[in-house]
Design a protein around this motif. Structure first.
Motif, PDB file in Angstrom:
ATOM      1  N   GLY A   6       0.787  -1.229   0.000  1.00 58.52           N
ATOM      2  CA  GLY A   6       0.000   0.000   0.000  1.00 58.52           C
ATOM      3  C   GLY A   6       0.814   1.272   0.000  1.00 58.52           C
ATOM      4  O   GLY A   6       0.279   2.371  -0.182  1.00 58.52           O
ATOM      5  N   TYR A   7       2.141   1.166   0.201  1.00 59.08           N
ATOM      6  CA  TYR A   7       3.008   2.346   0.197  1.00 59.08           C
ATOM      7  C   TYR A   7       3.446   2.617  -1.237  1.00 59.08           C
ATOM      8  O   TYR A   7       4.186   1.839  -1.839  1.00 59.08           O
ATOM      9  CB  TYR A   7       4.216   2.111   1.098  1.00 59.08           C
ATOM     10  N   SER A   8       2.993   3.726  -1.808  1.00 59.42           N
ATOM     11  CA  SER A   8       3.162   3.976  -3.243  1.00 59.42           C
ATOM     12  C   SER A   8       4.294   4.946  -3.577  1.00 59.42           C
ATOM     13  O   SER A   8       4.592   5.173  -4.755  1.00 59.42           O
ATOM     14  CB  SER A   8       1.850   4.505  -3.831  1.00 59.42           C
ATOM     15  N   LYS A   9       4.947   5.537  -2.576  1.00 55.92           N
ATOM     16  CA  LYS A   9       5.974   6.532  -2.849  1.00 55.92           C
ATOM     17  C   LYS A   9       7.319   5.908  -3.225  1.00 55.92           C
ATOM     18  O   LYS A   9       8.179   6.588  -3.772  1.00 55.92           O
ATOM     19  CB  LYS A   9       6.152   7.438  -1.628  1.00 55.92           C
TER      20      LYS A   9
END
Length: 387
Positions: A6-9
């Motif tokens: 879920g971490y998109s950076k």
């Protein structure tokens, strides 16, 4: 550490640089579980689809079973050398501390003899009694006085609600080895938000019962048949505040008690047979899950499994393929129980109320009936003084 789901950076190939210990991060448990499972699967284990903490390796003569709780692991198998090889692998991969044969695990005391295995929580119980100042109290013969039914608000509120909550929180962990007090703990845990003096007095009565049998525990004989049998019962409209019924069931593997539960039903039943049928549905759910686990452990469980019930009307509903006015709102439970009955998984058996072991999980019994049913649950006290 790889970026969490879920971490998109993060860009492709980037990893997280840890500025502090992994144990201080919210992602620690997920990352540890993923890494541990990956290594076990690479070693040849198969993770159970029905219990994610269970891993089984079965290849030729090799049979290993591993059960994990966070970072505590229990290992068993059919060959000692296979177990030693697994320990060596885990130590090389994660650096483990080998405590040898299990004697004390997460508060459970484990004793072994050639005749079987014995589980109890004696030290844990004595610690609770010591902290509450009841080590020298007079023991009680039953967990609750006969016929006691707690209600939401009677008498003055308890002066120290936090003390009540701490005690109930500690008692909940006793459900692992003490099915005889499961009903009492379920009743007491309903009032942790706003306890009254009557609830505290009932909790003290339960502690006085534990004072008389702190080393009572489950015994699993070394030789026992690999066949399930289940008991299902209900106390209709038992809750005085909501008039909901209380479901209770227990399941045996041979003579070993392996599963039990007591829970208030989610809806109000209009008649006792309806409540009994909902209880049968809950029991069948558990039987199905246990049969799946048995398959994961490569156990051949004979079917149909006897399901003991003391309500003749509920048994008739199971056998009758026609829904009528009194049972049309039970359609989901009826389909579940009846389908498993037709598939040959369960075999309903009428049992007299005096022999209904699940009765122990639905109401506060007198000393005579309580001791009679308790003797059939496989509980023993190895510290009991001979009379």
């Amino acid at each position: 550490m790889y970026p969490p789901a879920g971490y998109s950076k993060a860009k492709p190939g980037e990893v997280c640089h840890l500025r502090r210990s992994l144990y201080g991060l919210k992602q620690a448990s997920r990352q540890w579980n993923h890494e541990f499972c990956t290594k076990l699967v690479a070693y040849g284990f198969v993770q159970s689809a029905h219990d994610s903490c269970l891993f089984v390796k079965h290849s030729g003569a090799v049979f290993l079973v591993l059960l994990v709780y966070v970072d505590d692991v229990l290992v068993t198998g059919s060959n000692l050398q296979d177990i030693l090889d697994l320990k060596s692998f885990l130590d090389t991969t994660f650096t483990i501390k080998d405590l040898g044969v299990a004697k004390y695990f997460l508060g459970l005391e484990i004793a072994r003899t050639p005749t079987g295995c014995y589980l109890n929580q004696r030290k844990y119980i004595l610690d609770i009694l010591s902290d509450t100042g009841l080590l020298s109290c007079k023991p009680a013969t039953t967990p609750f006085p006969a016929g006691l039914k707690l209600i939401e608000s009677v008498g003055p509120p308890f002066a120290d609600p936090e003390r009540y909550r701490r005690l109930i929180g500690r008692l909940l962990y006793l459900n692992l080895t003490r099915p005889d007090i499961t009903f009492c703990i379920q009743q007491l845990s309903q009032f942790v938000t706003n306890p009254f003096d009557t609830h505290w007095e009932a909790a003290l009565h339960l502690l006085r019962y534990l004072k008389g049998c702190p080393s009572l525990g489950l015994f699993f004989p070394a030789r026992s048949s690999l066949s399930f049998q289940a008991y299902s019962d209900v106390d209709w409209a038992a809750c005085q505040d909501s008039r909901k019924s209380v479901t209770g069931y227990c399941i045996f593997l041979g003579s070993c008690l392996i599963s039990w539960k007591i829970k208030k039903q989610t809806t109000v039943s209009r008649f006792s047979a309806e409540a009994e049928y909902r209880a049968l549905g809950s029991t069948v759910y558990e039987i199905q899950w246990l049969t799946y686990l048995a398959k994961d452990l490569h156990l051949d469980i004979p079917t149909p499994i006897p399901l003991y019930c003391d309500n003749q009307v509920a048994l008739h509903i199971m056998a009758n393929p026609v829904f009528h006015e009194r049972t049309k709102h039970l359609e989901i439970d009826c389909h579940l129980v009846r389908n498993q009955y037709k598939a040959g998984l369960i075999s309903p058996v009428k049992v007299p109320s005096s022999s209904q072991l699940a009765d122990l999980f639905t109401k506060a019994l007198g000393a005579g009936p309580f001791q009679s049913l308790l003797s059939n649950l496989g509980l023993i006290d190895i510290h009991q003084t001979p009379t």
